[in-house]
Enzyme design. Structure first.
Site, mmCIF file in Angstrom:
data_model
loop_
_atom_site.group_PDB
_atom_site.id
_atom_site.type_symbol
_atom_site.label_atom_id
_atom_site.label_comp_id
_atom_site.label_asym_id
_atom_site.label_seq_id
_atom_site.Cartn_x
_atom_site.Cartn_y
_atom_site.Cartn_z
ATOM 1 N N ASP A 167 -5.726 25.964 -34.238
ATOM 2 C CA ASP A 167 -4.402 25.426 -33.934
ATOM 3 C C ASP A 167 -4.080 25.757 -32.471
ATOM 4 O O ASP A 167 -4.956 26.225 -31.724
ATOM 5 C CB ASP A 167 -3.346 25.931 -34.938
ATOM 6 C CG ASP A 167 -2.976 27.398 -34.765
ATOM 7 O OD1 ASP A 167 -3.523 28.067 -33.870
ATOM 8 O OD2 ASP A 167 -2.121 27.888 -35.547
ATOM 9 N N CYS A 205 -6.640 30.612 -35.921
ATOM 10 C CA CYS A 205 -5.189 30.448 -35.776
ATOM 11 C C CYS A 205 -4.664 31.767 -35.215
ATOM 12 O O CYS A 205 -5.458 32.598 -34.748
ATOM 13 C CB CYS A 205 -4.520 30.018 -37.085
ATOM 14 S SG CYS A 205 -4.544 31.226 -38.421
ATOM 15 N N THR A 221 -3.281 34.514 -36.585
ATOM 16 C CA THR A 221 -3.754 35.693 -37.320
ATOM 17 C C THR A 221 -5.101 35.474 -37.991
ATOM 18 O O THR A 221 -5.732 36.437 -38.421
ATOM 19 C CB THR A 221 -2.754 36.062 -38.423
ATOM 20 O OG1 THR A 221 -2.634 34.926 -39.298
ATOM 21 C CG2 THR A 221 -1.397 36.445 -37.846
ATOM 22 N N GLY A 222 -5.483 34.244 -38.167
ATOM 23 C CA GLY A 222 -6.658 33.901 -38.968
ATOM 24 C C GLY A 222 -6.337 33.760 -40.447
ATOM 25 O O GLY A 222 -7.155 33.272 -41.226
ATOM 26 N N HIS A 252 -23.680 39.069 -48.102
ATOM 27 C CA HIS A 252 -23.268 39.175 -49.505
ATOM 28 C C HIS A 252 -22.448 37.988 -49.999
ATOM 29 O O HIS A 252 -22.474 37.680 -51.192
ATOM 30 C CB HIS A 252 -22.455 40.455 -49.722
ATOM 31 C CG HIS A 252 -23.299 41.699 -49.723
ATOM 32 N ND1 HIS A 252 -22.832 42.925 -50.152
ATOM 33 C CD2 HIS A 252 -24.592 41.902 -49.338
ATOM 34 C CE1 HIS A 252 -23.797 43.839 -50.035
ATOM 35 N NE2 HIS A 252 -24.874 43.244 -49.542
ATOM 36 N N HIS A 304 -26.032 38.620 -55.500
ATOM 37 C CA HIS A 304 -24.870 38.077 -54.790
ATOM 38 C C HIS A 304 -24.659 36.603 -55.127
ATOM 39 O O HIS A 304 -23.522 36.131 -55.169
ATOM 40 C CB HIS A 304 -25.035 38.272 -53.278
ATOM 41 C CG HIS A 304 -25.239 39.711 -52.914
ATOM 42 N ND1 HIS A 304 -24.286 40.666 -53.158
ATOM 43 C CD2 HIS A 304 -26.301 40.361 -52.380
ATOM 44 C CE1 HIS A 304 -24.731 41.842 -52.768
ATOM 45 N NE2 HIS A 304 -25.960 41.687 -52.287
HETATM 46 C C1 RB5 Z 1 1.494 29.799 -35.617
HETATM 47 O O1 RB5 Z 1 2.652 30.347 -35.061
HETATM 48 C C2 RB5 Z 1 0.921 30.767 -36.648
HETATM 49 O O2 RB5 Z 1 1.749 30.848 -37.758
HETATM 50 C C3 RB5 Z 1 -0.486 30.353 -37.051
HETATM 51 O O3 RB5 Z 1 -1.284 30.294 -35.919
HETATM 52 C C4 RB5 Z 1 -1.209 31.271 -38.005
HETATM 53 O O4 RB5 Z 1 -1.207 32.596 -37.521
HETATM 54 C C5 RB5 Z 1 -0.843 31.197 -39.421
HETATM 55 O O5 RB5 Z 1 -1.403 31.907 -40.278
#
Ligand code: RB5
Length: 144
Positions: A9, A65, A67-68, A98, A133
């Protein structure tokens, strides 16, 4: 030539660009599914686009993104995707050995560039061990 699918994103554009260069230097063909804009966008759209390509091709993918977390939740809704949110090289190595992860998820607001490169390297350098696994992976998807 090995191909890898990349998508992020808006929060992950810079890290995605850096990782694309890193992968290119390794002789890997990078397939970029966007976004390439810093304008706010919706991470599920990018995650579903990349996952469809990974499922169709059998190749690996990387999703980014902030946080991922969001991309990993969306990606794991696909029955053919095993997405692993990794913050360490050990996570990346074990996700391949695994869990036979086929999508690596990274948090651009969490993981620095050099660590992200090392995580990507660990993800690519390891492969599934199979055996017990595989039995466990076969238990993950719920019946339709
Ligand atoms: C965008 O602000 C943020 O919410 C997105 O990049 C992501 O971290 C969501 O999990």
């Amino acid at each position: 030539m090995q191909s890898i699918h990349l998508a992020s994103d808006h929060t992950g554009v810079d890290l995605k660009t850096t990782l694309a260069e890193h992968l290119g230097k390794m002789g890997i063909n990078v397939i970029n599914h966007g976004t390439d804009s810093r304008d706010s966008c919706d991470y599920p759209v990018l995650a579903h686009k990349l996952c469809a390509a990974v499922e169709a091709s059998g190749e690996l993918g990387i999703l980014i993104c902030g946080t991922g977390i969001g991309v990993s939740i969306a990606a794991n809704r696909h029955s053919g995707i095993r997405a692993a949110l990794c913050t360490t090289e050990l996570h990346a190595r074990m996700s391949r050995l695994h869990n036979n992860a086929n999508v690596l998820c990274l948090g651009a607001r969490v993981t620095g560039v050099e660590l992200a490169k090392a995580i990507v390297d660990a993800f690519l350098e390891n492969s599934f061990e199979g055996g017990r696994h595989q039995r466990r992976l076969d238990m993950i998807n719920l019946p339709a």
